[in-house]
Design a protein around this motif. Sequence first.
Motif, PDB file in Angstrom:
ATOM      1  N   UNK A 108     -22.909 106.534  29.546  1.00  0.00           N
ATOM      2  CA  UNK A 108     -24.267 106.830  29.090  1.00  0.00           C
ATOM      3  C   UNK A 108     -25.131 107.323  30.242  1.00  0.00           C
ATOM      4  N   UNK A 109     -25.053 106.666  31.399  1.00  0.00           N
ATOM      5  CA  UNK A 109     -25.852 107.078  32.552  1.00  0.00           C
ATOM      6  C   UNK A 109     -25.503 108.500  32.977  1.00  0.00           C
ATOM      7  N   UNK A 110     -24.220 108.812  32.989  1.00  0.00           N
ATOM      8  CA  UNK A 110     -23.800 110.165  33.368  1.00  0.00           C
ATOM      9  C   UNK A 110     -24.290 111.192  32.358  1.00  0.00           C
ATOM     10  N   UNK A 111     -24.162 110.881  31.059  1.00  0.00           N
ATOM     11  CA  UNK A 111     -24.612 111.825  30.045  1.00  0.00           C
ATOM     12  C   UNK A 111     -26.118 112.065  30.163  1.00  0.00           C
ATOM     13  N   UNK A 112     -26.887 110.997  30.329  1.00  0.00           N
ATOM     14  CA  UNK A 112     -28.334 111.147  30.499  1.00  0.00           C
ATOM     15  C   UNK A 112     -28.662 112.067  31.665  1.00  0.00           C
ATOM     16  N   UNK A 113     -28.007 111.828  32.803  1.00  0.00           N
ATOM     17  CA  UNK A 113     -28.283 112.625  34.000  1.00  0.00           C
ATOM     18  C   UNK A 113     -27.910 114.084  33.787  1.00  0.00           C
ATOM     19  N   UNK A 114     -26.751 114.342  33.183  1.00  0.00           N
ATOM     20  CA  UNK A 114     -26.327 115.729  32.960  1.00  0.00           C
ATOM     21  C   UNK A 114     -27.317 116.471  32.078  1.00  0.00           C
ATOM     22  N   UNK A 115     -27.680 115.875  30.945  1.00  0.00           N
ATOM     23  CA  UNK A 115     -28.604 116.518  30.016  1.00  0.00           C
ATOM     24  C   UNK A 115     -29.985 116.693  30.644  1.00  0.00           C
ATOM     25  N   UNK A 116     -30.445 115.658  31.325  1.00  0.00           N
ATOM     26  CA  UNK A 116     -31.773 115.704  31.937  1.00  0.00           C
ATOM     27  C   UNK A 116     -31.873 116.825  32.963  1.00  0.00           C
ATOM     28  N   UNK A 117     -30.861 116.939  33.808  1.00  0.00           N
ATOM     29  CA  UNK A 117     -30.917 117.943  34.867  1.00  0.00           C
ATOM     30  C   UNK A 117     -30.725 119.358  34.321  1.00  0.00           C
ATOM     31  N   UNK A 118     -29.939 119.512  33.274  1.00  0.00           N
ATOM     32  CA  UNK A 118     -29.838 120.825  32.632  1.00  0.00           C
ATOM     33  C   UNK A 118     -31.206 121.300  32.163  1.00  0.00           C
ATOM     34  N   UNK A 119     -31.922 120.421  31.492  1.00  0.00           N
ATOM     35  CA  UNK A 119     -33.234 120.789  30.963  1.00  0.00           C
ATOM     36  C   UNK A 119     -34.251 120.992  32.090  1.00  0.00           C
ATOM     37  N   UNK A 120     -34.203 120.148  33.090  1.00  0.00           N
ATOM     38  CA  UNK A 120     -35.161 120.239  34.190  1.00  0.00           C
ATOM     39  C   UNK A 120     -34.931 121.494  35.022  1.00  0.00           C
ATOM     40  N   UNK A 121     -33.676 121.767  35.403  1.00  0.00           N
ATOM     41  CA  UNK A 121     -33.390 122.917  36.253  1.00  0.00           C
ATOM     42  C   UNK A 121     -33.583 124.229  35.505  1.00  0.00           C
ATOM     43  N   UNK A 122     -33.502 124.188  34.177  1.00  0.00           N
ATOM     44  CA  UNK A 122     -33.784 125.395  33.401  1.00  0.00           C
ATOM     45  C   UNK A 122     -35.258 125.775  33.470  1.00  0.00           C
ATOM     46  N   UNK A 123     -36.102 124.815  33.731  1.00  0.00           N
ATOM     47  CA  UNK A 123     -37.547 125.069  33.715  1.00  0.00           C
ATOM     48  C   UNK A 123     -38.188 125.079  35.095  1.00  0.00           C
ATOM     49  N   UNK A 124     -37.500 124.510  36.074  1.00  0.00           N
ATOM     50  CA  UNK A 124     -38.050 124.443  37.430  1.00  0.00           C
ATOM     51  C   UNK A 124     -37.035 125.011  38.409  1.00  0.00           C
ATOM     52  N   UNK A 125     -37.464 125.971  39.210  1.00  0.00           N
ATOM     53  CA  UNK A 125     -36.523 126.587  40.148  1.00  0.00           C
ATOM     54  C   UNK A 125     -36.570 125.960  41.538  1.00  0.00           C
ATOM     55  N   UNK A 126     -37.491 125.036  41.740  1.00  0.00           N
ATOM     56  CA  UNK A 126     -37.558 124.373  43.029  1.00  0.00           C
ATOM     57  C   UNK A 126     -38.529 123.219  43.014  1.00  0.00           C
ATOM     58  N   UNK A 127     -38.454 122.405  44.074  1.00  0.00           N
ATOM     59  CA  UNK A 127     -39.323 121.246  44.210  1.00  0.00           C
ATOM     60  C   UNK A 127     -39.724 121.108  45.674  1.00  0.00           C
ATOM     61  N   UNK A 128     -40.988 120.788  45.899  1.00  0.00           N
ATOM     62  CA  UNK A 128     -41.493 120.572  47.251  1.00  0.00           C
ATOM     63  C   UNK A 128     -42.014 119.147  47.319  1.00  0.00           C
ATOM     64  N   UNK A 129     -41.390 118.347  48.175  1.00  0.00           N
ATOM     65  CA  UNK A 129     -41.776 116.946  48.273  1.00  0.00           C
ATOM     66  C   UNK A 129     -43.096 116.782  49.007  1.00  0.00           C
ATOM     67  N   UNK A 130     -43.849 115.759  48.619  1.00  0.00           N
ATOM     68  CA  UNK A 130     -45.050 115.392  49.347  1.00  0.00           C
ATOM     69  C   UNK A 130     -44.671 114.936  50.752  1.00  0.00           C
ATOM     70  N   UNK A 131     -45.586 115.109  51.687  1.00  0.00           N
ATOM     71  CA  UNK A 131     -45.339 114.690  53.063  1.00  0.00           C
ATOM     72  C   UNK A 131     -45.558 113.192  53.260  1.00  0.00           C
ATOM     73  N   UNK A 132     -46.034 112.515  52.236  1.00  0.00           N
ATOM     74  CA  UNK A 132     -46.234 111.074  52.328  1.00  0.00           C
ATOM     75  C   UNK A 132     -44.888 110.349  52.435  1.00  0.00           C
ATOM     76  N   UNK A 133     -44.868 109.266  53.188  1.00  0.00           N
ATOM     77  CA  UNK A 133     -43.653 108.456  53.302  1.00  0.00           C
ATOM     78  C   UNK A 133     -43.312 107.858  51.943  1.00  0.00           C
TER      79      UNK A 133
END
Length: 411
Positions: free
Chosen positions: A353-378
């Motif tokens: 279940x954890x693997x399926x959730x991660x696979x589906x979630x990342x497919x949908x997320x990466x389809x809509x976002x081409x990159x991420x910039x992390x905050x400089x906060x610790x």
Amino acid sequence: MLMREPIDVMSPEFRADPSPFYARLRSEPIQQVEPGGLWAISRHEDVQYVLKNPKLFSSTFLQQIMRPEWLAGVGNPLSESILTMDPPHHTRMRALVSLAFTHKTIARLEASIRQVAGELAEDVRRQQEVDFVQAFALPLPAFVIAELLGFPPELRSKLKQWSDDIISITASVPEPPERIAYLRSSLAELQSFLREVITDRRARPREDMMSELLVAEVEGRRLTDSELVAFGTVLLVGGLETTVYLLGHTVRRMAQAPKVLARVRAEPALIPSRVEEVLRLDSPFQITLRLTTQEVELGGVKLPAYAPVAVMMGSANRDERQFEQADELVLERRSPQLLSFGHGVHFCLGAPLARMEAHLALEELFARCEGFVLSQEALKWNHSLGIRGPVELPLHAIPARRGADAGARSS
């Protein structure tokens, strides 16, 4: 020879980045660490041996750790769960709960998981400036747990609060009186809620796992209410903590490796191997505990009987004797010996279940976002002996270009 201070696995430095500490432990694979003088088992071969030999290394030690004296009269359902049992009691319990935790149960959630993941990913794409944990990594597995057990969806924040409270409890770390009062109240509230759910499902069964667990039967035996509360707690903690932190770790690493993200977006079939590498490098479950039942020799060291043992899956997954380029993300790596979900009789029932959730979630997320910039906060890390992940992940999401981007999916 100078004696070095023992490693404290609860220290802020260890929480922020355990990898250099693990390397030090593997150089002398059986040594004691704080808190409590635990014997650390850090190499892959030794960790695997401990996990597959419950007669020598008992899980019942977890009952003591999860049930400090100050919880008297309230109890901790996790301490009475399948996690803290040895065979044959564990074998009988696992047979019962496995009747409800089937591939069919998991498969019926797939369409709704993808839909919710798509909606959350679209919100991230639109807002751009988000705390990824609150915007995506938490709501998705909270939805899944609510669907699986038939909980009201508006309980999302409360479920995570209960889960965080439970995993923070350990008898080896003292707590101030106000924290003790709060944790007693929180655990009492959780158990009361689960018993209300059980009573309701007994009167009005639904198509959810709690209803199925109520009628699960092996050799004429069914689960008691206390066992149902304990297993519901296991599902809550395992289902939330694993996926919340797995998603958080994945996006954090993608932000740090934009070329890898670009390739994964162009080839979504690589997402499963990407998930496995994050599970290896940043396993949400880093450490579990065991107790020797007799004197045992391991790694050339004789452990006395009844010695508390810290089994370091997080270190084993980075063992250079098992994995080439062990501290690097290798996208096409084949890692059949991951210990992120345990090994042997206690291998995690929820791993598919954890693997399926991660696979589906990342497919949908990466389809809509081409990159991420992390905050400089610790980053702020959770407070737990065995589980590690960021409690907040502020970032800027770079929206995918609609239509022009091969990785984009229409919403």
